[in-house]
Scaffold this active site. Structure first.
Site, PDB file in Angstrom:
ATOM      1  N   LYS A   1      10.342   6.592  15.572  1.00  0.00           N
ATOM      2  CA  LYS A   1      10.643   5.509  14.633  1.00  0.00           C
ATOM      3  C   LYS A   1      10.892   6.041  13.219  1.00  0.00           C
ATOM      4  O   LYS A   1      11.847   5.637  12.546  1.00  0.00           O
ATOM      5  CB  LYS A   1       9.499   4.496  14.588  1.00  0.00           C
ATOM      6  CG  LYS A   1       9.847   3.384  13.615  1.00  0.00           C
ATOM      7  CD  LYS A   1       8.750   2.389  13.376  1.00  0.00           C
ATOM      8  CE  LYS A   1       9.173   1.474  12.254  1.00  0.00           C
ATOM      9  NZ  LYS A   1       8.238   1.484  11.137  1.00  0.00           N
TER      10      LYS A   1
ATOM     11  N   ASP B   1       9.816  -0.655  16.343  1.00  0.00           N
ATOM     12  CA  ASP B   1       8.354  -0.651  16.334  1.00  0.00           C
ATOM     13  C   ASP B   1       7.896  -1.695  17.341  1.00  0.00           C
ATOM     14  O   ASP B   1       8.710  -2.304  18.030  1.00  0.00           O
ATOM     15  CB  ASP B   1       7.799  -0.932  14.932  1.00  0.00           C
ATOM     16  CG  ASP B   1       8.326  -2.249  14.365  1.00  0.00           C
ATOM     17  OD1 ASP B   1       8.935  -3.040  15.128  1.00  0.00           O
ATOM     18  OD2 ASP B   1       8.138  -2.492  13.162  1.00  0.00           O
TER      19      ASP B   1
ATOM     20  N   ARG C   1      -2.364  11.156   6.728  1.00  0.00           N
ATOM     21  CA  ARG C   1      -0.951  11.403   6.386  1.00  0.00           C
ATOM     22  C   ARG C   1      -0.805  12.626   5.470  1.00  0.00           C
ATOM     23  O   ARG C   1       0.271  13.208   5.376  1.00  0.00           O
ATOM     24  CB  ARG C   1      -0.346  10.176   5.702  1.00  0.00           C
ATOM     25  CG  ARG C   1      -0.444   8.917   6.568  1.00  0.00           C
ATOM     26  CD  ARG C   1       0.006   7.687   5.795  1.00  0.00           C
ATOM     27  NE  ARG C   1      -0.436   6.465   6.455  1.00  0.00           N
ATOM     28  CZ  ARG C   1      -1.597   5.872   6.243  1.00  0.00           C
ATOM     29  NH1 ARG C   1      -2.457   6.415   5.379  1.00  0.00           N
ATOM     30  NH2 ARG C   1      -1.918   4.770   6.868  1.00  0.00           N
TER      31      ARG C   1
ATOM     32  N   PHE D   1      15.014  -7.667  10.274  1.00  0.00           N
ATOM     33  CA  PHE D   1      13.726  -7.202   9.751  1.00  0.00           C
ATOM     34  C   PHE D   1      13.426  -7.891   8.424  1.00  0.00           C
ATOM     35  O   PHE D   1      12.327  -8.386   8.181  1.00  0.00           O
ATOM     36  CB  PHE D   1      13.755  -5.680   9.568  1.00  0.00           C
ATOM     37  CG  PHE D   1      12.470  -5.127   9.026  1.00  0.00           C
ATOM     38  CD1 PHE D   1      11.395  -4.867   9.868  1.00  0.00           C
ATOM     39  CD2 PHE D   1      12.321  -4.869   7.667  1.00  0.00           C
ATOM     40  CE1 PHE D   1      10.195  -4.362   9.358  1.00  0.00           C
ATOM     41  CE2 PHE D   1      11.126  -4.369   7.156  1.00  0.00           C
ATOM     42  CZ  PHE D   1      10.067  -4.113   8.011  1.00  0.00           C
TER      43      PHE D   1
ATOM     44  N   ARG E   1       0.829  -1.201   0.000  1.00  0.00           N
ATOM     45  CA  ARG E   1       0.000   0.000   0.000  1.00  0.00           C
ATOM     46  C   ARG E   1       0.872   1.264   0.000  1.00  0.00           C
ATOM     47  O   ARG E   1       0.567   2.251  -0.673  1.00  0.00           O
ATOM     48  CB  ARG E   1      -0.938  -0.027   1.221  1.00  0.00           C
ATOM     49  CG  ARG E   1      -1.990   1.040   1.151  1.00  0.00           C
ATOM     50  CD  ARG E   1      -3.239   0.696   1.949  1.00  0.00           C
ATOM     51  NE  ARG E   1      -3.944   1.937   2.235  1.00  0.00           N
ATOM     52  CZ  ARG E   1      -4.043   2.463   3.443  1.00  0.00           C
ATOM     53  NH1 ARG E   1      -3.501   1.849   4.475  1.00  0.00           N
ATOM     54  NH2 ARG E   1      -4.687   3.594   3.620  1.00  0.00           N
TER      55      ARG E   1
ATOM     56  N   PRO F   1      15.605   1.653  14.249  1.00  0.00           N
ATOM     57  CA  PRO F   1      14.159   1.911  14.295  1.00  0.00           C
ATOM     58  C   PRO F   1      13.453   0.823  15.112  1.00  0.00           C
ATOM     59  O   PRO F   1      13.664  -0.364  14.875  1.00  0.00           O
ATOM     60  CB  PRO F   1      13.735   1.837  12.820  1.00  0.00           C
ATOM     61  CG  PRO F   1      15.013   2.039  12.041  1.00  0.00           C
ATOM     62  CD  PRO F   1      16.091   1.427  12.883  1.00  0.00           C
TER      63      PRO F   1
END
Length: 326
Positions: free
Chosen positions: A247, A266, A203, A314, A153, A264
């Protein structure tokens, strides 16, 4: 319209290569793991995207990284004019800089694995995951769009952002490619409303607000100069922008501002820190203090390129179940 070149064999004179073993770079892992949202697998093993205001196709075979750059369609007085061709030295410099090829990755993997058995276990299946060095404007505005969002997305949103506000570069197989918009293009009066119609939701306000804050304040140049500021200072400046929390700031520090120690965090990384690494945290949620403690823990464990090590984990999590074959 120009045709996509999907392999060096298709038009050999338009391709060049540079030496690059897969232990140092795996294009398929790096370009699909949510660092940049501007690359697309245009045919198996070939990645086409926009870098430095040009459209490129990249592919790897054995120990070589192959690349081709497409000419811009520039209209001058209604007549298409060929843009100046980039010379070999310049294209190679752009790629080396983008993939940070002067950082020896396999040596870092060995150091991280020696310090951390959990890293060692995962990393064997995911070699060549390195951190890109992106344009700070593109990186910042891309990551403002990542909040509560997923890669496919985000990719579609950024594509719409570039088509609407970015300069058109060329058309390949009838697919248009656009440069990432400038700060001034995103600072216009109607930007927020137009982004809302493009599906950016809340956003839209952050993209437009951050663009205005930069245009009025530190400017594009000041944003890029954060590369030379200490990590804590760069992070502080970024966190003052609308829609930028710890982040997003750390993503921008790591992926565009030369801060390899930025980690970062999360909620997923928070869970990993607690469950797999047994990091004892005072709080039951990801508070600013817990955020800092987790970053400090991984910096202590992995060293000055801690953000790179976290990028490997990640990527491994993202590709879980589809073990990579190298």
């Amino acid at each position: 319209p120009m045709k996509l070149r999907d392999a060096p064999s298709s038009c050999p004179s338009l391709w060049r290569c540079l030496p690059c073993p897969s232990a140092e770079l795996r294009l398929d892992l790096v370009l699909s793991s949510g660092q940049s949202f501007r690359w697309w697998e245009s045919s198996p093993g070939a990645w086409t995207g926009v870098l430095g205001g040009r459209v490129w196709t990249l592919r790897q075979d054995g120990d070589r990284l192959w690349y081709t750059v497409y000419d811009e369609e520039e209209e001058q007085d209604g007549c298409p004019a060929k843009a100046a061709k980039l010379d070999a030295a310049e294209t190679e410099r752009i790629l080396r800089d983008y993939f940070q090829l002067d950082v020896g990755l396999s040596a870092l993997y060995r150091a991280w694995g020696a310090a951390d058995p959990l890293f060692r276990k995962v990393a064997n299946d995911f070699p060549g995951v390195r951190v890109l060095r992106q344009d700070p404007v593109e990186c910042l505005f891309s990551f403002i769009c990542t909040s509560n969002n997923h890669i496919s997305r985000i990719t579609a949103m950024i594509e719409r952002l570039c088509q609407t506000f970015g300069r058109r570069l060329c058309c390949l197989d009838s697919r248009p490619f656009h440069a990432f918009p400038s700060v001034s293009a995103l600072a216009g009066d109607d930007v927020e409303a137009r982004l809302r119609t493009l599906g950016f939701g809340y956003r839209a306000k952050f993209v437009s607000g951050s663009a205005r804050a930069i245009a009025k304040g530190l400017g594009t140049e000041g944003l890029c100069q954060l590369r030379t500021e200490p990590y804590a200072e760069a992070r502080r400046v970024l966190c003052a922008l609308p829609g930028v929390g710890a982040k997003v700031a750390d993503c921008v520090c790591l992926l565009s501002l030369d801060k390899p120690e930025a980690v970062p965090v999360d909620t997923h990384v928070w869970h990993i820190a607690r469950q797999r690494y047994g990091v004892a945290l005072g709080s039951k949620s990801l508070t600013p203090r817990a955020y800092q403690e987790i970053g400090d823990f991984f910096r202590g464990l992995w060293g000055p390129h801690a953000g790179w090590a976290q990028g490997v984990l990640f990527c491994a999590d993202l590709h879980k179940g589809q073990k990579s074959t190298s």
